[in-house]
Design an enzyme around this catalytic site. Structure first.
Site, PDB file in Angstrom:
ATOM      1  N   ASN A   1      -6.905 -15.467  13.530  1.00 38.33           N
ATOM      2  CA  ASN A   1      -7.321 -15.833  14.662  1.00 38.33           C
ATOM      3  C   ASN A   1      -8.851 -14.813  15.022  1.00 38.33           C
ATOM      4  O   ASN A   1      -8.599 -13.798  14.716  1.00 38.33           O
ATOM      5  CB  ASN A   1      -6.117 -14.811  15.505  1.00 38.33           C
TER       6      ASN A   1
ATOM      7  N   HIS B   1      -1.467 -13.809  23.620  1.00 39.81           N
ATOM      8  CA  HIS B   1      -2.375 -12.575  22.847  1.00 39.81           C
ATOM      9  C   HIS B   1      -2.113 -10.827  23.530  1.00 39.81           C
ATOM     10  O   HIS B   1      -2.533 -11.201  24.858  1.00 39.81           O
ATOM     11  CB  HIS B   1      -3.675 -12.807  22.270  1.00 39.81           C
TER      12      HIS B   1
ATOM     13  N   LYS C   1     -10.362 -14.052  17.255  1.00 41.17           N
ATOM     14  CA  LYS C   1     -11.447 -13.478  18.184  1.00 41.17           C
ATOM     15  C   LYS C   1     -12.459 -14.072  18.328  1.00 41.17           C
ATOM     16  O   LYS C   1     -13.225 -15.032  18.557  1.00 41.17           O
ATOM     17  CB  LYS C   1     -11.160 -12.099  18.009  1.00 41.17           C
TER      18      LYS C   1
ATOM     19  N   GLY D   1      -5.137  -4.693  14.319  1.00 42.48           N
ATOM     20  CA  GLY D   1      -6.466  -3.619  14.427  1.00 42.48           C
ATOM     21  C   GLY D   1      -6.419  -2.816  13.564  1.00 42.48           C
ATOM     22  O   GLY D   1      -7.231  -1.579  13.846  1.00 42.48           O
TER      23      GLY D   1
ATOM     24  N   GLU E   1      -4.129  -8.456  23.556  1.00 45.16           N
ATOM     25  CA  GLU E   1      -5.482  -8.195  23.951  1.00 45.16           C
ATOM     26  C   GLU E   1      -5.397  -9.123  25.391  1.00 45.16           C
ATOM     27  O   GLU E   1      -6.643  -8.921  26.137  1.00 45.16           O
ATOM     28  CB  GLU E   1      -6.353  -8.805  23.067  1.00 45.16           C
TER      29      GLU E   1
ATOM     30  N   GLU F   1       3.305  -9.615  17.318  1.00 46.52           N
ATOM     31  CA  GLU F   1       2.800  -8.768  17.416  1.00 46.52           C
ATOM     32  C   GLU F   1       3.190  -7.496  17.177  1.00 46.52           C
ATOM     33  O   GLU F   1       2.255  -7.296  18.304  1.00 46.52           O
ATOM     34  CB  GLU F   1       0.942  -9.463  16.980  1.00 46.52           C
TER      35      GLU F   1
HETATM   36  P1  13P Z   1      -5.808  -8.044  12.712  1.00 48.14           P
HETATM   37  O1  13P Z   1      -5.412  -8.843  11.165  1.00 48.14           O
HETATM   38  O2  13P Z   1      -6.764  -7.400  12.852  1.00 48.14           O
HETATM   39  O3  13P Z   1      -4.828  -6.462  13.381  1.00 48.14           O
HETATM   40  O4  13P Z   1      -4.943  -9.175  14.037  1.00 48.14           O
HETATM   41  C1  13P Z   1      -4.017  -9.375  14.837  1.00 48.14           C
HETATM   42  C2  13P Z   1      -3.747 -10.062  15.541  1.00 48.14           C
HETATM   43  O5  13P Z   1      -3.910  -9.671  16.303  1.00 48.14           O
HETATM   44  C3  13P Z   1      -3.628 -11.560  15.571  1.00 48.14           C
HETATM   45  O6  13P Z   1      -3.797 -12.263  16.829  1.00 48.14           O
END
Ligand code: 13P
Length: 252
Positions: free
Chosen positions: A9, A96, A11, A174, A98, A168
């Site tokens: 992903n 997701h 982003k 992150g 976010e 997740e």
């Molecule tokens: P990270 O691997 O940067 O922690 O992000 C995970 C994520 O949100 C994948 O969708």
């Protein structure tokens, strides 16, 4: 036997030229690995067409990070499932954290989007996960299983079989704070139990559940070795070809 599935992903990173450069760097590193595992990259919308060309013949799939549930119309700024299909997408990430956190995504909107994706023939990756506060309040099961039931509501078993779930935990995204393999496996097993209750044991045992949240080359193998962890949804480490390829290798 479930086939392992690793998706990147990206982003809001990698405009078209940078996306192509990253794909060109990934391709030789994962060549040969896609025969026995699924690998998908999910760049931002504006990079999809260039990514599709760069991915041709590589065995790596192409996914988007969102869609709108309506097929067309006056929805300024939105993108439909058919538009993703014609841009070469095979997959789409939905719900997701976010998007839930910053853009008002709810189980109800995820459910509408999921139906649109399935109708168009896109393979959806539906994300669920608890926040740190929810975990500390002992509400992991209520939150995560509530998201599963709400997001997948009304699906037939045949439709559910086409869905990948990504667990997740929000506190692990992150942050460098990965769930331990045991913590992740515990929730994955709960999720599979809820999928069995909703869609039957046979469908649930064939559905893939990815783990996401600070997956790196050095923790991927242990996570992917758990009974109910079928691969990963990778954020930061998917933006580096060597790291992403090492994670794909760990899914062997
Ligand atoms: P990270 O691997 O940067 O922690 O992000 C995970 C994520 O949100 C994948 O969708």
């Amino acid at each position: 036997m479930r086939r392992k599935f690793v998706a990147g992903n990206w982003k809001m990173n990698k405009a078209a030229d940078a996306a192509v450069a990253l794909i060109e760097a990934i391709k030789p590193l994962v060549a040969g690995l896609t025969a026995d595992r699924d690998v998908v990259v999910c760049p931002p919308f504006t990079s999809l067409s260039a990514a599709r060309t760069a991915l041709a013949g590589s065995g790596i799939g192409l996914g988007a990070q969102n869609l709108h549930w309506e097929p067309a119309g006056a929805y300024t700024g939105e993108i439909s499932a058919d538009m993703l299909l014609t841009s070469g997408c095979t997959h789409v990430i939905l719900g997701h954290s976010e998007r839930r956190q910053y853009f008002g995504e709810t189980d109800e909107t995820v459910n509408r989007k999921l139906n649109a994706a399935l109708k168009a023939g896109l393979a959806p990756i539906v994300c669920v996960g608890e926040t740190r506060q929810e975990r500390e309040a002992g509400r992991i099961e209520a939150v995560v299983l509530g998201q599963i039931s709400g997001s997948l509501q009304g699906l037939s078993p045949a439709q559910a079989a086409l869905v990948t779930v990504a667990y997740e935990p929000v506190w692990a995204i992150g942050t460098g704070l990965t769930a331990t393999a045991a913590q992740a496996e515990e929730v994955h097993a709960l999720i599979r139990g809820r999928l069995a209750a909703l869609f039957g044991a046979e469908v649930a045992s064939a559905m893939r559940i990815q783990y996401g949240g600070s997956v790196k080359a050095d923790n991927a193998a242990e996570l992917f070795g758990q009974a109910n962890i079928d691969g990963g949804l990778i954020g930061g480490a998917a933006l580096d070809a060597a790291s992403f390829a090492a994670i794909v290798k760990a899914a062997g």
